[in-house]
Motif scaffolding. Structure first.
Motif, PDB file in Angstrom:
ATOM      1  N   ASN A  77       0.816  -1.221   0.000  1.00 39.47           N
ATOM      2  CA  ASN A  77       0.000   0.000   0.000  1.00 39.47           C
ATOM      3  C   ASN A  77       0.853   1.276   0.000  1.00 39.47           C
ATOM      4  O   ASN A  77       0.643   2.178   0.822  1.00 39.47           O
ATOM      5  CB  ASN A  77      -0.961   0.010   1.200  1.00 39.47           C
ATOM      6  N   PRO A  78       1.820   1.373  -0.896  1.00 39.54           N
ATOM      7  CA  PRO A  78       2.717   2.536  -0.914  1.00 39.54           C
ATOM      8  C   PRO A  78       1.999   3.799  -1.396  1.00 39.54           C
ATOM      9  O   PRO A  78       1.087   3.733  -2.229  1.00 39.54           O
ATOM     10  CB  PRO A  78       3.798   2.126  -1.915  1.00 39.54           C
ATOM     11  N   MET A  79       2.446   4.922  -0.821  1.00 41.28           N
ATOM     12  CA  MET A  79       1.927   6.232  -1.250  1.00 41.28           C
ATOM     13  C   MET A  79       3.064   7.234  -1.221  1.00 41.28           C
ATOM     14  O   MET A  79       3.919   7.166  -0.340  1.00 41.28           O
ATOM     15  CB  MET A  79       0.827   6.710  -0.300  1.00 41.28           C
ATOM     16  N   LEU A  80       3.029   8.185  -2.150  1.00 37.57           N
ATOM     17  CA  LEU A  80       4.027   9.254  -2.123  1.00 37.57           C
ATOM     18  C   LEU A  80       3.570  10.306  -1.128  1.00 37.57           C
ATOM     19  O   LEU A  80       2.409  10.698  -1.119  1.00 37.57           O
ATOM     20  CB  LEU A  80       4.188   9.868  -3.517  1.00 37.57           C
ATOM     21  N   GLN A  81       4.493  10.734  -0.274  1.00 33.38           N
ATOM     22  CA  GLN A  81       4.178  11.782   0.703  1.00 33.38           C
ATOM     23  C   GLN A  81       4.681  13.131   0.236  1.00 33.38           C
ATOM     24  O   GLN A  81       4.055  14.139   0.469  1.00 33.38           O
ATOM     25  CB  GLN A  81       4.847  11.466   2.045  1.00 33.38           C
ATOM     26  N   GLU A  82       5.859  13.111  -0.359  1.00 27.87           N
ATOM     27  CA  GLU A  82       6.454  14.365  -0.834  1.00 27.87           C
ATOM     28  C   GLU A  82       7.106  14.100  -2.175  1.00 27.87           C
ATOM     29  O   GLU A  82       7.691  13.037  -2.365  1.00 27.87           O
ATOM     30  CB  GLU A  82       7.553  14.842   0.136  1.00 27.87           C
ATOM     31  N   ILE A  83       6.979  15.058  -3.063  1.00 31.49           N
ATOM     32  CA  ILE A  83       7.709  14.940  -4.328  1.00 31.49           C
ATOM     33  C   ILE A  83       8.440  16.251  -4.585  1.00 31.49           C
ATOM     34  O   ILE A  83       7.934  17.321  -4.259  1.00 31.49           O
ATOM     35  CB  ILE A  83       6.779  14.589  -5.526  1.00 31.49           C
ATOM     36  N   SER A  84       9.645  16.138  -5.139  1.00 28.32           N
ATOM     37  CA  SER A  84      10.435  17.346  -5.387  1.00 28.32           C
ATOM     38  C   SER A  84       9.898  18.079  -6.608  1.00 28.32           C
ATOM     39  O   SER A  84       9.273  17.477  -7.488  1.00 28.32           O
ATOM     40  CB  SER A  84      11.904  16.966  -5.628  1.00 28.32           C
ATOM     41  N   VAL A 110      11.628  11.669  -4.040  1.00 27.88           N
ATOM     42  CA  VAL A 110      10.301  11.432  -3.463  1.00 27.88           C
ATOM     43  C   VAL A 110      10.450  10.852  -2.061  1.00 27.88           C
ATOM     44  O   VAL A 110      11.451  10.213  -1.739  1.00 27.88           O
ATOM     45  CB  VAL A 110       9.441  10.450  -4.310  1.00 27.88           C
ATOM     46  N   GLN A 111       9.429  11.103  -1.257  1.00 24.77           N
ATOM     47  CA  GLN A 111       9.336  10.406   0.020  1.00 24.77           C
ATOM     48  C   GLN A 111       8.104   9.511  -0.056  1.00 24.77           C
ATOM     49  O   GLN A 111       7.019   9.972  -0.405  1.00 24.77           O
ATOM     50  CB  GLN A 111       9.206  11.392   1.174  1.00 24.77           C
ATOM     51  N   MET A 112       8.300   8.251   0.250  1.00 21.90           N
ATOM     52  CA  MET A 112       7.216   7.285   0.132  1.00 21.90           C
ATOM     53  C   MET A 112       6.934   6.672   1.489  1.00 21.90           C
ATOM     54  O   MET A 112       7.841   6.484   2.304  1.00 21.90           O
ATOM     55  CB  MET A 112       7.620   6.201  -0.883  1.00 21.90           C
ATOM     56  N   VAL A 113       5.662   6.373   1.724  1.00 17.84           N
ATOM     57  CA  VAL A 113       5.266   5.685   2.951  1.00 17.84           C
ATOM     58  C   VAL A 113       4.573   4.395   2.549  1.00 17.84           C
ATOM     59  O   VAL A 113       3.842   4.364   1.560  1.00 17.84           O
ATOM     60  CB  VAL A 113       4.367   6.591   3.834  1.00 17.84           C
ATOM     61  N   TRP A 114       4.856   3.329   3.276  1.00 17.88           N
ATOM     62  CA  TRP A 114       4.204   2.062   2.963  1.00 17.88           C
ATOM     63  C   TRP A 114       4.142   1.185   4.201  1.00 17.88           C
ATOM     64  O   TRP A 114       4.719   1.513   5.242  1.00 17.88           O
ATOM     65  CB  TRP A 114       4.936   1.342   1.827  1.00 17.88           C
ATOM     66  N   ILE A 122       6.482   2.295   7.206  1.00 12.72           N
ATOM     67  CA  ILE A 122       7.852   2.648   6.851  1.00 12.72           C
ATOM     68  C   ILE A 122       7.829   3.903   5.980  1.00 12.72           C
ATOM     69  O   ILE A 122       7.017   4.016   5.063  1.00 12.72           O
ATOM     70  CB  ILE A 122       8.541   1.480   6.101  1.00 12.72           C
ATOM     71  N   VAL A 123       8.697   4.845   6.313  1.00 17.03           N
ATOM     72  CA  VAL A 123       8.835   6.066   5.514  1.00 17.03           C
ATOM     73  C   VAL A 123      10.271   6.138   5.027  1.00 17.03           C
ATOM     74  O   VAL A 123      11.199   5.965   5.826  1.00 17.03           O
ATOM     75  CB  VAL A 123       8.515   7.327   6.363  1.00 17.03           C
ATOM     76  N   GLN A 124      10.445   6.375   3.751  1.00 15.27           N
ATOM     77  CA  GLN A 124      11.809   6.448   3.216  1.00 15.27           C
ATOM     78  C   GLN A 124      11.871   7.435   2.062  1.00 15.27           C
ATOM     79  O   GLN A 124      10.914   7.535   1.280  1.00 15.27           O
ATOM     80  CB  GLN A 124      12.257   5.047   2.766  1.00 15.27           C
ATOM     81  N   SER A 125      12.981   8.146   1.975  1.00 13.78           N
ATOM     82  CA  SER A 125      13.200   9.047   0.844  1.00 13.78           C
ATOM     83  C   SER A 125      14.062   8.370  -0.202  1.00 13.78           C
ATOM     84  O   SER A 125      14.962   7.602   0.143  1.00 13.78           O
ATOM     85  CB  SER A 125      13.886  10.327   1.314  1.00 13.78           C
ATOM     86  N   PHE A 126      13.761   8.657  -1.451  1.00 14.13           N
ATOM     87  CA  PHE A 126      14.509   8.061  -2.553  1.00 14.13           C
ATOM     88  C   PHE A 126      14.985   9.157  -3.486  1.00 14.13           C
ATOM     89  O   PHE A 126      14.266  10.139  -3.724  1.00 14.13           O
ATOM     90  CB  PHE A 126      13.621   7.104  -3.349  1.00 14.13           C
ATOM     91  N   ILE A 127      16.165   8.955  -4.021  1.00 15.30           N
ATOM     92  CA  ILE A 127      16.738   9.908  -4.968  1.00 15.30           C
ATOM     93  C   ILE A 127      17.423   9.124  -6.076  1.00 15.30           C
ATOM     94  O   ILE A 127      17.754   7.942  -5.887  1.00 15.30           O
ATOM     95  CB  ILE A 127      17.715  10.875  -4.232  1.00 15.30           C
ATOM     96  N   GLY A 128      17.606   9.756  -7.220  1.00 11.56           N
ATOM     97  CA  GLY A 128      18.323   9.109  -8.316  1.00 11.56           C
ATOM     98  C   GLY A 128      17.557   7.919  -8.875  1.00 11.56           C
ATOM     99  O   GLY A 128      16.329   7.941  -8.972  1.00 11.56           O
ATOM    100  N   PHE A 129      18.293   6.862  -9.201  1.00 16.23           N
ATOM    101  CA  PHE A 129      17.661   5.694  -9.819  1.00 16.23           C
ATOM    102  C   PHE A 129      16.564   5.115  -8.917  1.00 16.23           C
ATOM    103  O   PHE A 129      15.497   4.706  -9.398  1.00 16.23           O
ATOM    104  CB  PHE A 129      18.710   4.601 -10.119  1.00 16.23           C
ATOM    105  N   ALA A 130      16.805   5.076  -7.600  1.00 14.10           N
ATOM    106  CA  ALA A 130      15.824   4.492  -6.686  1.00 14.10           C
ATOM    107  C   ALA A 130      14.505   5.270  -6.700  1.00 14.10           C
ATOM    108  O   ALA A 130      13.423   4.681  -6.586  1.00 14.10           O
ATOM    109  CB  ALA A 130      16.397   4.435  -5.267  1.00 14.10           C
ATOM    110  N   ALA A 131      14.596   6.604  -6.870  1.00 14.22           N
ATOM    111  CA  ALA A 131      13.384   7.433  -6.924  1.00 14.22           C
ATOM    112  C   ALA A 131      12.566   7.084  -8.162  1.00 14.22           C
ATOM    113  O   ALA A 131      11.335   6.941  -8.111  1.00 14.22           O
ATOM    114  CB  ALA A 131      13.748   8.917  -6.915  1.00 14.22           C
ATOM    115  N   ALA A 132      13.270   6.934  -9.287  1.00 18.34           N
ATOM    116  CA  ALA A 132      12.574   6.585 -10.532  1.00 18.34           C
ATOM    117  C   ALA A 132      11.968   5.187 -10.423  1.00 18.34           C
ATOM    118  O   ALA A 132      10.834   4.945 -10.848  1.00 18.34           O
ATOM    119  CB  ALA A 132      13.542   6.666 -11.714  1.00 18.34           C
TER     120      ALA A 132
END
Ligand code: NI
Length: 165
Positions: A77-84, A110-114, A122-132
């Motif tokens: 059930n992932p959701m984006l919380q913040e997007i740049s 992006v910051q995603m919560v799931w 779990i809340v985690q921020s992703f950048i670069g390849f992981a964000a895509a």
């Protein structure tokens, strides 16, 4: 554990919106483990449940294993919380569209919560390849594939490229 068949575009299930996962049942746990095994076997770095015909909001990803730094994530059930505001464009592959890369523009961070497999949030921020990758897998849960991000002309060209393989 067992390998599951990966559906190929244009299987209509890849265009459907998936239902939220309710309880984390033994079937969901088995699905998660099978999806990780199937992703590593493919080999790929992300796989969403609808790609194996399970129409629920769950995906797995591991953006480090190919570089020897495994980091398997099971995102329920992932959701984006913040997007740049900053966006980046990158070539993306997809296990359901093997052999064709498509250039997709997405928010760079992006910051995603799931919900994790043990039920915790779990809340985690992703950048670069992981964000895509996270955004690509999240798209699958809403029936969106890389082709759907392209303008009509590029989309037609990419589909022709895929059909010629
Ligand atoms: Ni994909």
């Amino acid at each position: 554990m067992s390998l599951r068949e990966i559906l190929r575009w244009p299987d209509p299930r890849l265009a459907e919106t998936c239902a939220p996962v309710g309880e984390i049942t033994p079937e969901i746990k088995t699905l998660a483990r099978d999806m990780l095994e199937t992703m590593y076997d493919a080999p790929g770095r992300g796989l969403a449940a609808p790609q194996v015909g399970a129409m629920v909001r769950m995906f797995v990803m591991d953006t480090g294993w190919k570089e020897g730094k495994p980091d398997p994530l099971v995102c329920i059930n992932p959701m984006l919380q913040e997007i740049s505001e900053e966006r980046v464009e990158a070539e993306e592959g997809c296990l359901s569209i093997p052999g064709v890369l498509a250039k997709v523009s997405r928010p760079a961070q992006v910051q995603m919560v799931w919900t994790g497999l043990k039920g915790g949030r779990i809340v985690q921020s992703f950048i670069g390849f992981a964000a895509a990758c996270a955004q690509h897998e999240l798209d699958h849960l809403d029936g969106v594939v890389t082709f759907d991000h392209l303008d009509a002309e590029t989309r037609a060209r990419k589909i022709a490229e895929f059909e010629a393989i």
